[in-house]
Design an enzyme around this catalytic site. Structure first.
Site, PDB file in Angstrom:
ATOM      1  N   GLU B  58       0.817  -1.215   0.000  1.00  0.00           N
ATOM      2  CA  GLU B  58       0.000   0.000   0.000  1.00  0.00           C
ATOM      3  C   GLU B  58       0.851   1.264   0.000  1.00  0.00           C
ATOM      4  O   GLU B  58       0.481   2.271  -0.614  1.00  0.00           O
ATOM      5  CB  GLU B  58      -0.953   0.007   1.197  1.00  0.00           C
ATOM      6  CG  GLU B  58      -2.158  -0.917   1.057  1.00  0.00           C
ATOM      7  CD  GLU B  58      -1.842  -2.380   1.368  1.00  0.00           C
ATOM      8  OE1 GLU B  58      -0.695  -2.669   1.774  1.00  0.00           O
ATOM      9  OE2 GLU B  58      -2.746  -3.226   1.208  1.00  0.00           O
ATOM     10  N   HIS B 125     -11.623  -4.739   8.995  1.00  0.00           N
ATOM     11  CA  HIS B 125     -12.266  -4.649   7.678  1.00  0.00           C
ATOM     12  C   HIS B 125     -13.529  -3.802   7.768  1.00  0.00           C
ATOM     13  O   HIS B 125     -14.476  -4.006   7.013  1.00  0.00           O
ATOM     14  CB  HIS B 125     -12.633  -6.035   7.139  1.00  0.00           C
ATOM     15  CG  HIS B 125     -11.461  -6.900   6.761  1.00  0.00           C
ATOM     16  ND1 HIS B 125     -10.662  -7.511   7.688  1.00  0.00           N
ATOM     17  CD2 HIS B 125     -10.947  -7.242   5.550  1.00  0.00           C
ATOM     18  CE1 HIS B 125      -9.721  -8.219   7.063  1.00  0.00           C
ATOM     19  NE2 HIS B 125      -9.869  -8.071   5.767  1.00  0.00           N
TER      20      HIS B 125
HETATM   21  C1  LIG Z   1      -1.537  -4.917   4.190  1.00  0.00           C
HETATM   22  C2  LIG Z   1      -2.654  -5.713   3.628  1.00  0.00           C
HETATM   23  N1  LIG Z   1      -3.141  -5.428   2.403  1.00  0.00           N
HETATM   24  C3  LIG Z   1      -4.164  -6.137   1.894  1.00  0.00           C
HETATM   25  C4  LIG Z   1      -4.731  -7.148   2.595  1.00  0.00           C
HETATM   26  C5  LIG Z   1      -5.916  -7.943   2.014  1.00  0.00           C
HETATM   27  N2  LIG Z   1      -5.543  -9.336   1.792  1.00  0.00           N
HETATM   28  C6  LIG Z   1      -5.826 -10.297   2.700  1.00  0.00           C
HETATM   29  S1  LIG Z   1      -5.195 -11.797   2.283  1.00  0.00           S
HETATM   30  C7  LIG Z   1      -4.580 -11.163   0.823  1.00  0.00           C
HETATM   31  C8  LIG Z   1      -3.810 -12.048  -0.098  1.00  0.00           C
HETATM   32  C9  LIG Z   1      -2.650 -12.659   0.632  1.00  0.00           C
HETATM   33  O1  LIG Z   1      -1.867 -13.402  -0.231  1.00  0.00           O
HETATM   34  P1  LIG Z   1      -0.653 -14.234   0.319  1.00  0.00           P
HETATM   35  O2  LIG Z   1       0.180 -13.390   1.209  1.00  0.00           O
HETATM   36  O3  LIG Z   1       0.017 -14.857  -0.832  1.00  0.00           O
HETATM   37  O4  LIG Z   1      -1.313 -15.319   1.262  1.00  0.00           O
HETATM   38  P2  LIG Z   1      -2.340 -16.435   0.818  1.00  0.00           P
HETATM   39  O5  LIG Z   1      -3.706 -15.843   0.916  1.00  0.00           O
HETATM   40  O6  LIG Z   1      -1.997 -16.863  -0.554  1.00  0.00           O
HETATM   41  O7  LIG Z   1      -2.154 -17.531   1.815  1.00  0.00           O
HETATM   42  C10 LIG Z   1      -4.852  -9.801   0.713  1.00  0.00           C
HETATM   43  C11 LIG Z   1      -4.453  -8.961  -0.418  1.00  0.00           C
HETATM   44  C12 LIG Z   1      -4.219  -7.408   3.877  1.00  0.00           C
HETATM   45  N3  LIG Z   1      -4.737  -8.358   4.664  1.00  0.00           N
HETATM   46  N4  LIG Z   1      -3.183  -6.681   4.364  1.00  0.00           N
END
Ligand SMILES: Cc1ncc(C[n+]2csc(CCOP(=O)(O)OP(=O)(O)O)c2C)c(N)n1
Ligand SMILES: Cc1ncc(C[n+]2csc(CCOP(=O)(O)OP(=O)(O)O)c2C)c(N)n1
Ligand SMILES: [Mg+2]
Ligand SMILES: [Mg+2]
Lengths: 341, 321, 341, 321
Positions: B58, B125
């Site tokens: 972000e 959220h």
């Molecule tokens: C700082 C931040 N930005 C956006 C989000 C929204 N978000 C939650 S899970 C996710 C994807 C996470 O991907 P990854 O780190 O690869 O973990 P996975 O879900 O694949 O286990 C996002 C974008 C968040 N939780 N925190």
């Protein structure tokens, strides 16, 4: 049976329980019984359980992330905590205040994650630093991050800090090829995420995250090296998220070709087959285990469903622990101006 | 042929992309996937190369937007949830917000923040962060409460030569529908009298507008005519319209969904008493969310934020029950 | 004379001018003529000037940091901009609103840094992205960071983003062994900061930052590779800050042993010697250049000192460019509630 | 034997380190160097291993502090300037502030923010961020204005089982001296009547206390007795003491150095009119800094923040000139 075999069996046990529980949670979600998000660890159970199994309960620290149902259980989180948190029970660890994967028991070495990705790593660093101050230097702290989470500044700052402080941190990077819908080529530009390890001066490992045996081996090594004072350890597990991002997501953007690769193998099926091949269990024993898992899950969920729900009238609505300061904290109780306590 | 608040946001972006080649959108999962809420559904296909998936970064997302903006582009940044803009906080308040004042070069960008509570979303959220951004100089902070405003204000925001924090309410995304996009548009910076009345003024914004209107219905049953003012934009804030309303009714209740300390409702009350003290027949009141994190469980959540019922209760108090 | 020699001479020219100007600025500070901080690039002139010299003025982007006086000048920032900003002149690029190194002319490809370390890198990414959108793909964007600044999350997020977007970014990491008073062993745990390059999938270089010739060579290469589409480039320059963190700081915590190493050599002296050794200038020519530099600095400072200072009564106090929205922006002009415009 | 505001902060930390083995300090350049302002001078030597230089990683600094706090330590984090806490914003408001409420486990830590303006410091080394932190639930926000408060409030803050944002004013660091540390201590959460009066109340905090006292001196020459209230702690906020003062004077001017939109002064005014509307003989007023970034040049800076002169002017207006 050797310790290797028993570790594998234990790992399989937690994987099976986690999968069974999460399937039930997903079913509850689709039946409209769970409000809010549901995040599953399907396909990541071997990687997650292995990390936690290599830790010492009651001594070490484990900060799970969103796909660590298996690791949580292996570290000692009772099933009822999961059920209660998803169902919002007033008796769960979060008392309905927080939900789903945002749960933990810090007093048992398991902090409760906040949503902001990367933010828990520095918290684990602080917990380890506290143990150092308190003379308990043998403690290891483990935590997880996804491929997407490695793009956060929080990940970087905490990894670097852990290295500067030479903390016994083990970070498990579950590269499941997607962050929500975003594929890795829109997430990072390096050859392999393990290439980041050298940039922090930490030891790095890559493992096939679908292979329980390999995972157990690599985490055994990483945890023992952390404990022995070799500083932070980074383990990158390659695997595939075998579900959508959340239960609301069908994951239809995951290409079939990718599912067909080794990354797309189901770690639970592989481990089950290995149990049979190695004669660590007979088919009927496995079926018994599966039935027991279902039974345990049913019980936990049934219990959580009978629990009282949080009652706003009973809530203290108290954001700080210094009760005597509450009087002037805000000018409510009824959160309007005119009525004060 | 009806249109939701969410679709209005999508349509405004589509139109902006169509009409101005300098517009592009940057955010997590917004391209092929169309965004966590589908606010950019199909836009990546319609406008190839101009709707881009970003890494989970972000801070850098905002930094990139600032850099592009000062080079003549008009970036729209979608935060997946408003709450995650806490990571971009520095780039928003110190980079984007100060740029014009420091250098004389405008920084035209829009940050879309899916804001506010929905049942089961919990502490991370559900946040309403408008007051934080409004506190810092250099930002325009918009809080549309209607389908038409979601559309027209977003379109206008994209044309402004200043950084705009566009607070969309997640609860309204699907719950709010209009039969069609209204032609009527009020410029940014003007509040709207949504309901005329004479016994008290409720000054509010975003999702709380609808709770307030329901509360006004309640009070109508008791014979009270409540005027309801939708701020639309909390910075700038249309003090004149608020004052004119208070002049008519003599009573003020400021309602917001954000945390209670400081913020929009305190700003509204402070402006009204500074300039319209003599207009008031009763002490002005505020109603905000409670001063705890936003709870996950729907039972707690419903008791945490203002609702039609608690707004009605506050109004009854204000009217002297 | 070959182009190699003329580039070196040009570099030396800017180094000399920067050093001369900064010495004057420091003197003004110590005489109480400058309010606020003064940050000098002493010892980093070769590294800084080289980067900027390899860029194309009017086409490329250069986002300097706190020790880039030499690079700024080499990129075309007139001396008077420095003098005016330090002295708070109303005629300078920042009009007294911002000071010292917080200056720039974004319309000339030089953004004005904010203090928060690491924050400018993503801005350069955005400027480059804009050029891509506008079809000007040959533009290179260069920026700097210190050893300390590499610990920021902002650095990480922007480097990773630059790599994902394959932007023609050149980042110069000036490892001057200290961040304010903090030595590198409290700043990072990797062997060398260049080890971070692989973690981002960017090309990395290490250079002796005290050696103008070496710096010119490495930046020539990095800039041309960035321009040719090979993605982000990271150049780590090893050197020593030959002064305190700011003019207020005597830097007494810098160990003498470190000063005595190669890192502690004065790049300006080395370059001057090289000019003589290579017969690129005679001693008297050098002395002439030095006299001219002093003269130019005196003139710029004298002019800035004659400038009008910012007048609060003339200030618009307008934080946004949309003038018609100002009326209701705040309830001032006199920043109290009761008087509105 | 006099002691400055800055020395009081150092002494309080020294005493806390001495008396509680769980206290440690983490921040940039705070160990051997003693900190950018020397607030930890010699502490690293006196308390080896407990005053640690951190990397330039404000987010991780705060995260580390939270982790240590929930494990029983009592970390003090020094931000080099309050302004850089924007990088730690997420860990402060979402991690530290929510921890007790979410888990029941307290999170006792202190974040020291060198705050406020000094001549020549510019937009990024002058900010007053107290209102941001007070807006979020779960934080205690302190703003000491005197040498004694700097000492006693910091000591008490370190013993609190909650996260405390301790806003020190940089201008007071060297400019404010006391002959000795006063024994008198008021608990956190109580405001102090610093000067008694009967014609108007100025409610203020931090460096603006001293400007307000000078303004009161000015008004005294005109025959007006101005009461001056030092909030000391902006969250919790001592509404009772403020109301009691307004009850005596009938007039309120709330003065703060932060940006004008929302924030402390709006909260003060809103509380006073909600509960003390009938006490007021004139519309309550606010005086804040201007709504632009904080200017570098001393000429502009002096016109940006409230001063004794502009406070006196606002008071004259309030008194009906
Ligand atoms: C700082 C931040 N930005 C956006 C989000 C929204 N978000 C939650 S899970 C996710 C994807 C996470 O991907 P990854 O780190 O690869 O973990 P996975 O879900 O694949 O286990 C996002 C974008 C968040 N939780 N925190
Ligand atoms: C995010 C952030 N934290 C703290 C500071 C305060 N600060 C300014 S310069 C500096 C040291 C920078 O060290 P380094 O990056 O090595 O650059 P150098 O000064 O050595 O050139 C610090 C801590 C800052 N500007 N930004
Ligand atoms: Mg992933
Ligand atoms: Mg350095």
């Amino acid at each position: 049976m050797d310790s290797h075999a028993s570790l594998f069996q234990e790992g399989f046990h937690w994987m099976l329980l986690a999968r069974t529980l999460e399937e039930k949670i997903a079913a509850l979600y689709h039946a409209g019984k769970i409000v809010g998000g549901v995040y599953l660890g399907r396909g990541q159970e071997a990687f997650s359980a292995s990390m936690a199994l290599c830790l010492e309960k009651g001594r070490d620290i484990f900060a799970p992330l969103i796909r660590d149902q298996a690791g949580r259980m292996a570290f000692g989180e009772p099933m009822i905590d999961t059920a209660r948190t998803y169902l919002g029970s007033a008796l769960g660890p979060m008392r309905g205040r927080d939900g789903n994967i945002h749960r933990g028991r810090p007093s048992k070495g398991m902090p409760a994650m906040i949503s902001h990705l990367g933010a828990m790593i520095a918290v684990v660093c602080g917990m380890l630093k506290a143990r150092q101050f308190q003379g308990q230097s043998g403690t290891v702290g483990a935590t997880c991050i996804g491929d997407g989470g490695t793009s956060t500044g929080a990940f970087h700052e905490a990894m670097n800090m852990a290295s500067v402080e030479r903390l016994p941190l083990v970070i498990a990077v579950a590269n499941n090829q997607f962050a929500y819908s975003t594929p890795t080529d829109r997430q990072y530009g390096c050859r392999d995420l393990v290439d980041r390890a050298a940039g922090y001066g930490v030891e790095g490992y890559v493992v096939d995250g679908t292979d329980l045996e390999a995972c157990l081996e690599v985490f055994t090594k990483a945890v023992s090296r952390a404990r022995a004072g070799h500083g932070p350890q980074m383990v990158v597990g390659n695997l595939l998220r075998l579900c959508g991002h959340g239960a609301h997501d069908d994951g239809s953007y995951i290409p079939d070709e990718l599912k067909a690769t080794d990354l797309g193998r189901d770690c639970l099926k592989l481990a089950r087959q290995r149990m049979l091949n190695k004669n660590w269990a007979t088919l009927s024993e496995l079926e018994m285990m599966e039935a027991e898992a279902s039974e345990a899950v049913q019980q936990a969920v049934a219990q959580a469903q009978r629990d009282p729900l949080p009652d706003p009238a009973q809530e203290s609505w108290q954001p700080i622990s210094s009760t005597w300061l509450m009087e002037t904290m805000t000018n409510s109780p009824f959160h309007t101006d005119s009525k004060r306590a | 042929m009806s249109i939701t608040y969410l679709e209005a946001i999508r349509e405004a972006q589509a139109r902006a992309l169509r009409e101005d080649p300098n517009v592009f959108i940057y955010g997590q999962d917004i391209a092929r996937f169309g965004g966590a809420f589908k606010a950019t559904k199909n836009l990546a296909r319609e406008f190839p190369g101009r709707v881009l998936d970003s890494p989970i970064s972000e801070d850098a997302m905002m930094g990139l937007a600032v850099g592009a903006a000062i080079e003549g582009m008009r970036p729209i940044v979608e935060m997946q949830f408003a709450d995650f803009s806490s990571i971009a906080f520095n780039q928003i308040v110190n980079q984007a917000a100060t740029h014009y004042w420091r250098t004389g070069i405008p920084c035209p960008l829009v940050v879309r923040l899916p804001s506010g509570g929905t049942a089961g979303s919990g502490p991370f959220h559900s946040q309403s962060m408008e007051s934080l951004y409004a506190h810092y100089p250099g930002l325009i902070v918009l809080t549309p409460a209607t389908v038409g405003d979601a559309y027209w204000m977003l379109l206008e925001a994209i044309t402004l030569n200043d950084p705009v924090i566009f607070c969309e309410h997640k609860f309204l995304y699907y719950h709010l529908k209009a039969d069609e996009l209204p032609d009527e548009r009020l410029p940014i910076g003007k509040a709207r009298i949504v309901r005329h009345g004479k016994h008290a003024s409720v000054v509010t914004y975003s999702a709380m507008l609808h709770e307030s209107l329901r509360a006004a219905d309640e009070l109508a049953k008791l014979g009270y005519e409540i005027e309801v003012v939708d701020l639309r934009s909390i910075k700038p804030m249309d003090t004149d319209t608020i004052l004119a309303s208070v002049a008519r009714t003599g009573r003020l209740l400021a309602v917001g969904e954000a945390f209670p300390w400081g913020g929009v409702t305190a700003e509204v009350v402070s402006r009204v008493v500074a300039e319209g003290f003599h207009l008031l027949d009763a002490p002005p009141k505020r109603l905000n969310a409670r001063d705890t994190p936003i709870p996950y469980h729907p039972n707690l959540w419903a008791a945490h934020r203002p609702t039609a019922a608690t707004i009605a209760e506050a109004l009854r108090e204000l009217l002297g029950f």
